[in-house]
Motif scaffolding. Structure first.
Motif, PDB file in Angstrom:
ATOM      1  N   VAL A 128      -6.378 -21.152  47.810  1.00  0.00           N
ATOM      2  CA  VAL A 128      -7.329 -22.705  48.239  1.00  0.00           C
ATOM      3  C   VAL A 128      -6.689 -23.658  49.197  1.00  0.00           C
ATOM      4  O   VAL A 128      -7.332 -24.684  49.874  1.00  0.00           O
ATOM      5  N   TYR A 129      -4.913 -23.392  49.749  1.00  0.00           N
ATOM      6  CA  TYR A 129      -4.352 -24.474  49.360  1.00  0.00           C
ATOM      7  C   TYR A 129      -3.610 -23.868  50.888  1.00  0.00           C
ATOM      8  O   TYR A 129      -3.201 -24.490  52.161  1.00  0.00           O
ATOM      9  N   TYR A 130      -4.301 -22.420  51.266  1.00  0.00           N
ATOM     10  CA  TYR A 130      -4.471 -22.176  53.157  1.00  0.00           C
ATOM     11  C   TYR A 130      -5.680 -22.147  53.522  1.00  0.00           C
ATOM     12  O   TYR A 130      -6.639 -21.862  53.105  1.00  0.00           O
ATOM     13  N   ASP A 131      -5.564 -22.395  55.108  1.00  0.00           N
ATOM     14  CA  ASP A 131      -6.838 -22.288  56.091  1.00  0.00           C
ATOM     15  C   ASP A 131      -7.249 -21.341  56.876  1.00  0.00           C
ATOM     16  O   ASP A 131      -6.974 -20.930  57.859  1.00  0.00           O
ATOM     17  N   GLU A 132      -6.245 -19.793  55.822  1.00  0.00           N
ATOM     18  CA  GLU A 132      -6.626 -18.406  56.721  1.00  0.00           C
ATOM     19  C   GLU A 132      -7.533 -17.813  55.959  1.00  0.00           C
ATOM     20  O   GLU A 132      -7.482 -17.877  54.092  1.00  0.00           O
ATOM     21  N   TRP A 133      -7.643 -16.966  57.017  1.00  0.00           N
ATOM     22  CA  TRP A 133      -9.075 -16.485  56.055  1.00  0.00           C
ATOM     23  C   TRP A 133      -8.523 -14.721  56.318  1.00  0.00           C
ATOM     24  O   TRP A 133      -7.804 -14.972  57.670  1.00  0.00           O
ATOM     25  N   TYR A 134      -8.686 -13.813  55.676  1.00  0.00           N
ATOM     26  CA  TYR A 134      -8.303 -12.890  55.480  1.00  0.00           C
ATOM     27  C   TYR A 134      -9.571 -11.788  55.940  1.00  0.00           C
ATOM     28  O   TYR A 134     -10.256 -11.559  55.681  1.00  0.00           O
ATOM     29  N   LEU A 135      -9.575 -10.213  56.938  1.00  0.00           N
ATOM     30  CA  LEU A 135     -10.773 -10.441  57.684  1.00  0.00           C
ATOM     31  C   LEU A 135     -10.422  -8.462  56.924  1.00  0.00           C
ATOM     32  O   LEU A 135      -9.944  -7.528  57.895  1.00  0.00           O
ATOM     33  N   GLN A 136     -11.000  -8.789  56.377  1.00  0.00           N
ATOM     34  CA  GLN A 136     -10.875  -6.793  55.674  1.00  0.00           C
ATOM     35  C   GLN A 136     -11.685  -5.503  55.994  1.00  0.00           C
ATOM     36  O   GLN A 136     -12.734  -5.870  56.116  1.00  0.00           O
ATOM     37  N   GLY A 137     -10.970  -4.679  56.188  1.00  0.00           N
ATOM     38  CA  GLY A 137     -11.661  -3.930  57.164  1.00  0.00           C
ATOM     39  C   GLY A 137     -11.391  -3.375  58.474  1.00  0.00           C
ATOM     40  O   GLY A 137     -11.582  -2.279  59.023  1.00  0.00           O
ATOM     41  N   PHE A 138     -10.110  -4.722  59.294  1.00  0.00           N
ATOM     42  CA  PHE A 138     -10.076  -4.612  60.142  1.00  0.00           C
ATOM     43  C   PHE A 138      -9.393  -4.149  60.691  1.00  0.00           C
ATOM     44  O   PHE A 138      -8.235  -4.875  61.594  1.00  0.00           O
ATOM     45  N   SER A 139      -8.043  -3.496  59.720  1.00  0.00           N
ATOM     46  CA  SER A 139      -6.616  -3.507  60.389  1.00  0.00           C
ATOM     47  C   SER A 139      -6.507  -2.467  61.192  1.00  0.00           C
ATOM     48  O   SER A 139      -7.493  -1.672  61.514  1.00  0.00           O
ATOM     49  N   THR A 140      -5.179  -2.957  61.813  1.00  0.00           N
ATOM     50  CA  THR A 140      -5.086  -2.052  63.282  1.00  0.00           C
ATOM     51  C   THR A 140      -3.773  -2.335  63.498  1.00  0.00           C
ATOM     52  O   THR A 140      -3.423  -3.420  63.233  1.00  0.00           O
ATOM     53  N   SER A 141      -3.363  -1.220  64.496  1.00  0.00           N
ATOM     54  CA  SER A 141      -2.022  -1.332  65.586  1.00  0.00           C
ATOM     55  C   SER A 141      -2.385  -1.314  66.618  1.00  0.00           C
ATOM     56  O   SER A 141      -1.337  -1.326  67.890  1.00  0.00           O
ATOM     57  N   MET A 142      -3.649  -2.600  67.228  1.00  0.00           N
ATOM     58  CA  MET A 142      -3.555  -2.441  68.880  1.00  0.00           C
ATOM     59  C   MET A 142      -3.048  -3.254  69.137  1.00  0.00           C
ATOM     60  O   MET A 142      -2.216  -4.591  68.539  1.00  0.00           O
ATOM     61  N   PRO A 143      -2.399  -3.768  70.459  1.00  0.00           N
ATOM     62  CA  PRO A 143      -1.670  -4.601  71.008  1.00  0.00           C
ATOM     63  C   PRO A 143      -2.630  -6.330  70.856  1.00  0.00           C
ATOM     64  O   PRO A 143      -3.554  -5.835  70.942  1.00  0.00           O
ATOM     65  N   ARG A 144      -2.121  -7.656  70.862  1.00  0.00           N
ATOM     66  CA  ARG A 144      -2.769  -8.730  70.765  1.00  0.00           C
ATOM     67  C   ARG A 144      -3.818  -9.157  71.436  1.00  0.00           C
ATOM     68  O   ARG A 144      -4.576  -9.123  70.748  1.00  0.00           O
ATOM     69  N   ASP A 145      -3.507  -8.656  72.790  1.00  0.00           N
ATOM     70  CA  ASP A 145      -4.428  -8.866  74.018  1.00  0.00           C
ATOM     71  C   ASP A 145      -5.541  -8.448  73.023  1.00  0.00           C
ATOM     72  O   ASP A 145      -6.799  -9.039  73.104  1.00  0.00           O
TER      73      ASP A 145
END
Lengths: 446, 623
Positions: B298-315
């Protein structure tokens, strides 16, 4: 299990050849100590000619089959001595082997070793026993089919069905948030349970055939004196003299003989006390005779077609009407006076050469004998049938629970039980007691 | 000189250090970065199917995870309610900022416990016995027992596309030498891999497009000792997201750029927690995959995207995330990455979690090949308890498979070994009707108290509850439901068949449709808690099934009693399959039951083993 065992592998009694089998780490060493044509270290899977010599005395002229581990029945070194048959010679060689340090094999021990060494599975080892004791060609086929694994495959397929069902339930439980997965609802589960249960029921139904193939059909013949019972017996047996054997039945019944009907053994049983007695009903009323009728797969009631039914006939009809039965009306040459209705009524004539065809056809019909030969994948012994029944019981329990809205985690334990019980049949589930018990039922020699 | 040193302050390390200190041992907890104590580097949640039951067990045994989660979550729900009492489990969205803070408070208030910052790079071992640790600045610290809970920090590498950076989560430094030292000592080192998805900035998410997932409207706690610490109406929502054909196309087109499919990774990833590219490849015919957006704190404004774990490059990750409905304009704060790390072969550990290679050295958590906070904490607790017991020359606490998920977990690890990171699943437990959420205290608290792992207060709460349950049973047994016209009418309205006589309530409870809730309309149950009522209801309603499983358990217990002599020489057992011989020699199972669970050891091999034991050790050997 590292001692060396030996036993006479052929049936006891006089025959042209007897075979003594030796299995274990010392099989070759022991053989060499009494065999004139020493087995060399590189020799395996060959037959060697020579003599058995003990204390400088030639005992017999023999052929020795040498099979080194692991490509042998027991996965150990195996030697088979083919000696001349006859009680004295064979036993003499066996005694010498025992003196040289072999141990007499326990019943079923060769097969037990084959099983323990991973050569065959449980179902196969049972089948080996059945193959050895097979009396008819169908029974041989049935046993061979089990060795070949047809039944194993069938059971494995059913277990596969269970596994995929359980796996789906597990996914629903372990990943509840993923609602996109197929959800095993009560309706769907019910459907699956019915489907698998039906397969098990069919196996048990089929087991009836298996039992017929392996044990034969017991026919108890009843009727008043002089209605033609003996003629039927003689007629049937005469026709197939070649395979008639006189066996004392294992029960109190006297098996008069057996015939092979389309490859199925038909055992003809004369119920005790039916001959030569005035008071038939009183005799039949004796518990022992009743038991004989109960043990029979079918009761054959013979009636004299030339006579009207009398009180004794009527009592016999009453006695058999609730059992699997065939009523045979012996026509002789006269008109038929007997007037009864029965689904399994046949008319025949013991004097005609084809006079018993109607009876044989009826037997084939009653036991679906013609269906039996098509696919010989049947459960054939009480242990297997019992396990399949229990496995099915657990599915029925699961269905009951489902009807009562018991949750799926409980019900799944019934599926697991079913899976384990089926595993016991093919030896995939570890049950020490079962294995021990099983091997006690085996014959000597294999 | 310490009694116990715990290396690593993750979920395993915190439990190990706390319990060892609680049991009176002078304990040192060493961590490379004290700010990361009790960190949740992956999902912001505690519990889940099976895992939630582990948390209950940890609590029943005197551990902390349940209490800390109770005090730090912003959403909680009971999973699998409809699937039955045995598979129910709690799952909480734990606040990533609050959780470590509360854990730290608990540890700071634990007597005998010191916390120190430092990177452990070596171990002091003499005559195969642990003597202490060496920090990277060469400081030597001695101890009687050492518990290694290194998590993903052993020789760790972070993988994003073709980029491969040495280091642990959050770009933290890794331990470079420790795994080489372990190898030198005789441990087999395995290379494992796991991953974590993107974190998305809250104000860049279009929540209107997404389906919310709410917490339960009933109060729950993991801990048996705590009252609910939250407001049921002030729980945070999570949101459901779906992948689509476009997402899948992006992934398929870029597959070779991922660390996994491009051949940049060598570690083995968890089968039960695959990356999104794995899911697309393995389930090619699936039109969509479910994802979840979970707030990190509740103190951060970050959300975790469960199920989307990946080792793709950033782009590529940008394209992937933007293809999702509701995330078209998402701002990725942290990219997903895969992480490779060293672990030891858990078959080199005994059931007490003491290694067989070095006496006094214990291991717990990801170093043993598991994945998950709960699995780690459960092991940490047991390792800490057993380190303390060892110092007192007492028998270790080994939980049976029929006693706890933690027992199943450890037995699986040390008996079967692992090929990929091990996650607990309810299906791994053959006695799961016995290993329920509701009865974790009945199964374990007495045991914990007997070895001084559970406090007097905790024990008293447990005893009181047991007494209440007995009272409740008597109450139900001594009172009958009199079938009056009113009751008949009530039952009819509820569509429940009317009992044929005036039965007592305990008997009635066995009927599937008669619940404690219904009984409470006729009998005053207000003195009894929801948990107490539930436990009685489960016990009686499912008596048949539970009894059956109990019988199975007793059968297994008999096999567990068949001890295998410690000096047995497996090379002397003839005809045993060579794979079985190798596995038996490695695992050195303590009982026939354990031996029969080793993969590659078949029933036939067990028969041979029994025959050998009978012959070699006489009848007494395997009584």
């Amino acid at each position: 299990m590292d001692d060396t065992i030996c036993a006479i592998a052929t049936s006891l009694g006089v025959g042209a050849i007897s075979i003594i089998r030796i299995s274990g780490s010392k099989a070759i060493e022991v053989t060499n100590s009494i065999f004139s044509n020493k087995i060399k270290t590189n020799e395996t899977h060959i037959i060697k000619y020579g003599h058995i010599i003990n204390d400088n005395e030639i005992i017999d002229e023999v052929l020795v089959m040498v099979m080194r581990a692991p490509k042998t029945y027991t996965v150990e070194d195996v030697v088979e001595i083919n000696c001349h048959g006859g009680y004295e010679t064979t036993n003499n060689i066996l005694r010498i082997l025992l003196n040289k340090g072999c141990r007499l094999a326990e019943p079923g021990e060769f097969t037990k070793r084959a099983f323990l060494n991973g050569r065959i599975n449980l179902l196969e080892s049972e089948a080996v026993n059945e193959l050895i004791t097979a009396k008819t060609s169908s029974k041989r086929k049935l046993a061979l089919n089990q060795i070949g694994g047809n039944l194993t495959k069938l059971i494995k397929d059913i277990r596969e069905d269970l596994v995929s069902l359980m796996a789906n339930i597990e996914v629903n439980i372990d990943y509840p948030e993923y609602t996109d997965n197929l959800e095993i609802t009560n309706n769907l589960l019910n459907e699956k349970l019915v489907e698998i249960s039906k397969k098990l029921e069919n196996l048990v139904k089929g087991a009836k055939y298996g039992k017929i193939v392996s044990d034969g059909i017991k026919v108890a013949i009843v009727g008043k004196p002089n209605v033609g019972k003996s003629s039927i017996l003689n007629h049937l047996l005469d026709e197939q003299k070649a395979i008639v054997t006189d066996i004392a039945g294992t029960t109190r019944d006297i098996v008069e003989g057996s015939i092979s009907l389309n490859g199925i053994e038909v055992l003809l049983i004369d119920t005790a006390g039916i001959h030569d007695t005035e008071d038939i009903v009183e005799k039949i009323g004796v518990e022992k005779s009743n038991q004989a009728l109960n043990d029979a797969d079918v009761v054959l009631l013979v009636l004299d077609g030339s006579q009207n039914l009398d009180a004794d006939d009527q009592k016999l009809i009453d006695l058999i009407k609730d059992k699997t039965h065939i009523i045979f009306i012996n026509k002789s040459d006269k008109d038929i006076k007997v007037d009864i209705k029965d689904d399994n009524l046949v008319i025949g004539n013991t004097k005609d050469i084809n006079g018993l065809d109607s009876l044989k056809n009826k037997l084939i019909e009653v036991f679906n004998i013609n269906d039996i030969n098509k696919d010989l994948t049947y459960l054939s012994n009480a242990r297997q049938i019992d396990l399949v029944n229990k496995a099915n019981d657990s599915l029925i329990r699961a269905k009951d629970s489902l009807d009562q809205n018991i949750p799926i985690d409980m019900i799944e334990s019934d599926l697991k039980t079913c899976f384990d019980l089926l595993g016991e049949i093919i030896g995939d589930t570890y049950e020490e007691a079962v294995i021990d018990r099983l091997f006690k039922d085996f014959c000597v020699g294999k | 000189m310490y009694d116990v040193i715990v290396v690593g302050a993750g979920h395993a390390g915190c439990e190990a250090a706390h319990i060892a200190a609680f049991m009176g041992k002078k304990t040192l907890l060493v961590t490379a970065n004290i700010k990361n104590l009790a960190d949740m580097p992956c999902n912001p949640s505690i519990g889940g199917s099976a895992k939630g039951i582990i948390v209950r067990e940890i609590d029943a045994l005197g551990g902390l995870m349940g209490k800390v989660a109770d005090k730090s979550h912003f959403q909680i729900k009971m999973l699998n309610n409809s699937k039955g009492p045995a598979v129910r489990a709690l799952r909480a969205q734990a606040d990533k900022r609050v959780y470590p803070k509360i854990m730290r408070e608990y540890l700071d208030n634990t007597p005998n416990l010191e916390i120190k910052e430092g990177m452990v790079e070596n171990l002091i071992v003499e005559d195969n016995k642990i003597k202490g640790i060496i920090l990277e600045d060469n400081t030597k610290i001695n101890a009687s027992c050492v518990v290694l809970t290194t998590g993903t920090y052993l020789n760790a590498n972070i993988l994003i596309g073709s980029e491969n950076t040495p280091g642990g989560p959050h770009g933290e430094r890794r331990s470079n030498n420790l795994s080489f030292k372990l190898k030198d000592l005789g441990f087999t080192i395995k290379r494992l891999k796991t991953g974590t998805p993107q974190r998305i900035k809250a104000d860049s998410i279009n929540f209107d497009e997404l389906k919310p997932e709410e917490g339960d409207k009933v109060y729950w706690t993991f801990s048996f000792d705590l009252k609910p610490q939250y407001d049921i109406n002030r729980q945070q929502k999570c949101f459901l997201v779906y992948t689509n054909e476009k997402t899948h196309e992006i992934i398929r087109n870029n597959l070779k750029k991922s660390a996994m499919y491009g051949g940049y990774a060598t570690g083995v990833g968890p089968r039960y927690c695959p990356s999104i590219e794995d899911k697309i490849v393995r389930f090619a015919d699936k039109k969509r995959h479910q994802l979840f957006l979970e707030p990190e704190s509740v103190y951060y404004d970050e959300w975790y995207l469960q199920g989307f774990s990946t080792s793709m490059p950033r782009d590529v990750q940008e394209q992937m995330v933007h293809s999702l409905k509701g995330l078209e304009n998402a701002n990725i704060v942290k990219y997903a990455y895969a992480i490779e790390y060293d672990a030891i072969d858990p078959m080199q550990i005994g059931p007490s979690l003491e290694t067989k290679v070095v006496e006094g050295l214990f291991t717990a958590g990801q170093i043993n090949g598991t994945s998950g906070y709960e699995e780690a904490a459960g092991q940490g607790l047991i390792a800490g308890i057993n380190a303390a017991l060892k110092i007192d020359n007492k028998e270790p606490l080994v939980l049976k498979r029929s006693e706890a998920y933690i027992g199943v977990l450890i037995d699986d690890l040390v008996t079967k070994g692992i090929t990929d990171p091990y996650r607990m699943l309810t299906s791994r437990a053959e006695f799961r009707l016995l290993l329920r959420h509701d009865n974790a205290d009945v199964r374990l608290t007495q045991k914990a108290y007997d070895i001084n792992a559970a406090s007097k207060e905790k024990y008293q709460i447990f005893k009181d509850k047991m007494q209440h349950i007995e009272d409740l049973k008597s109450l139900l047994k001594e009172n009958r439901l009199i079938i009056t016209d009113e009751v008949k009418k009530d039952f009819k309205e509820r569509n429940i068949s009317i009992p044929s006589g005036n039965f007592n309530y305990l008997t009635l409870l066995k009927r599937p449709e008669i619940t404690m809730e219904l009984i409470s309309h006729y009998l005053d149950l207000s003195k009894y808690s929801h948990e107490e009522c539930e436990q009685v209801e489960i016990e009686y309603k499912y008596e048949g099934y539970i009894k059956k499983e109990y019988q199975e358990k007793e059968k297994l217990d008999k096999l567990e009693e068949k001890q295998i002599p410690e000096d047995i020489d497996y090379s002397k057992i003839k005809n045993i399959a060579s794979e079985a011989r190798q596995k038996l020699s490695l695992v050195r199972p303590k009982t026939i039951a354990q031996a029969s669970r080793i993969s590659g050891v078949n029933p036939v091999d067990i028969s041979l083993l029994l025959i050998y034991m009978k012959k070699e050790y006489g009848k007494d050997a395997s009584k």
